[in-house]
Write an enzyme that holds these catalytic residues in place. Sequence first.
Site, PDB file in Angstrom:
ATOM      1  N   LYS A  42       0.855  -1.186   0.000  1.00 52.64           N
ATOM      2  CA  LYS A  42       0.000   0.000   0.000  1.00 52.64           C
ATOM      3  C   LYS A  42       0.891   1.236   0.000  1.00 52.64           C
ATOM      4  CE  LYS A  42      -3.588   2.446   2.529  1.00 52.64           C
ATOM      5  NZ  LYS A  42      -4.633   2.361   3.544  1.00 52.64           N
TER       6      LYS A  42
ATOM      7  N   LYS B  42      -2.164  -1.430  -3.877  1.00 52.86           N
ATOM      8  CA  LYS B  42      -3.046  -0.265  -3.797  1.00 52.86           C
ATOM      9  C   LYS B  42      -2.239   1.000  -3.856  1.00 52.86           C
ATOM     10  CE  LYS B  42      -6.170   1.895  -0.557  1.00 52.86           C
ATOM     11  NZ  LYS B  42      -6.660   1.921   0.785  1.00 52.86           N
TER      12      LYS B  42
HETATM   13  C1  PBG Z   1      -7.565   3.313   5.787  1.00 57.22           C
HETATM   14  C2  PBG Z   1      -7.799   3.204   4.336  1.00 57.22           C
HETATM   15  C3  PBG Z   1      -7.596   4.169   3.335  1.00 57.22           C
HETATM   16  C4  PBG Z   1      -8.075   3.616   2.164  1.00 57.22           C
HETATM   17  C5  PBG Z   1      -8.510   2.329   2.456  1.00 57.22           C
HETATM   18  N1  PBG Z   1      -8.322   2.083   3.796  1.00 57.22           N
HETATM   19  C6  PBG Z   1      -7.112   5.555   3.429  1.00 57.22           C
HETATM   20  C7  PBG Z   1      -5.718   5.823   3.800  1.00 57.22           C
HETATM   21  O1  PBG Z   1      -4.880   4.934   3.947  1.00 57.22           O
HETATM   22  O2  PBG Z   1      -5.431   6.996   4.022  1.00 57.22           O
HETATM   23  C8  PBG Z   1      -8.124   4.332   0.841  1.00 57.22           C
HETATM   24  C9  PBG Z   1      -9.202   3.880  -0.090  1.00 57.22           C
HETATM   25  C10 PBG Z   1      -9.486   4.810  -1.213  1.00 57.22           C
HETATM   26  O3  PBG Z   1      -8.871   5.874  -1.418  1.00 57.22           O
HETATM   27  O4  PBG Z   1     -10.419   4.472  -1.964  1.00 57.22           O
HETATM   28  N2  PBG Z   1      -6.321   2.988   6.254  1.00 57.22           N
END
Ligand code: PBG
Length: 326
Positions: free
Chosen positions: A196, A249
């Site tokens: 991520k 992601k």
């Molecule tokens: C929470 C989380 C996030 C997303 C999914 N789980 C936000 C982040 O990490 O700031 C992002 C999903 C999206 O942008 O569609 N940790």
Amino acid sequence: MILQRRNRILRQSPAIRSMVAETILQPADFIAPLFIDEGENIATEIASMPGYYRRSLDLTVKEVKELWSLGIKCVLIFIKCDDALKDNTGKEAWHKNGLMQRSIKAIKDAIPEIVVMTDVALDPYSSYGHDGIVKNGEIVNDETVEALIKMSNSHAAAGADFVAPSDMMDGRIGAIRNGLEEAGFTRTGIMSYSAKYASCFYGPFRDALDSAPGFGDKKTYQMDPANRLEAIKETLMDIEEGADIVMVKPAMAYLDIIREVKNAVEVPVSAYQVSGEYAMIKAAAKMGWLNEEKAMIESLTSIKRAGADLIASYFTKEAVRLINEK
Ligand code: PBG
């Protein structure tokens, strides 16, 4: 011209093209993210995600029934936590009767066969909007992992099929797996957000859940977009620690990573077409600069072609409708 090979032969009609298509989207490829809020009969459109809503639980259950009837097998749920319940420990995250826990139960009660995945990270519950506990301006790893274990167990107890840790703390997959085992949750899966990235494409999501970091950014835990090998390292470690499904992601700006991860692992790979990716396509379509349906299907097809076995996308319902019409 006399040619030995005319590649256009295989492109000359819709029938031939469909026979030789290497990548075909199907309803079971998709994971539908859902934003859930307190209240009744409420659907709030998210300003930066046109056509996407945060719904109260009653309307969420209705929506999930519709998704299931379209052939969608899986939802990934996020809740918007009341400001009054946020603190630095994030303890509302494992409240037995919290909105998340009630939502899991309500969805599983309505459609027992649907696969319910839950986001595991402290940011929606944190007064700082960070994925972990903050001490002296730092997001502390090990104490956060302890919190994530409690959170995961409470989701499992409520009936979640998979927990999906999205926090990027070190060692959390192994710790969550141990926690589930020790509590007897031997049927609960883990979909790890293993690669991520610290991405600007999460902006609209943070509007949806009011979860933007109150200070700084997430670069000390989420990955540097410049890195490729690190994604493989993170993913292999998560698998060793017990991840059933891994994830890359965002998706579209990281198709190379999806492919490399796919080639490196023997577990299903998911990819998350995140809020900013959705917003870009919606915005361009609104301006009349892109054909929305075509951009949607092309982007999703490219994510699957890159190697994603599963795609979490805000386009899930619209895409599956189109797929079913064909
Ligand atoms: C929470 C989380 C996030 C997303 C999914 N789980 C936000 C982040 O990490 O700031 C992002 C999903 C999206 O942008 O569609 N940790």
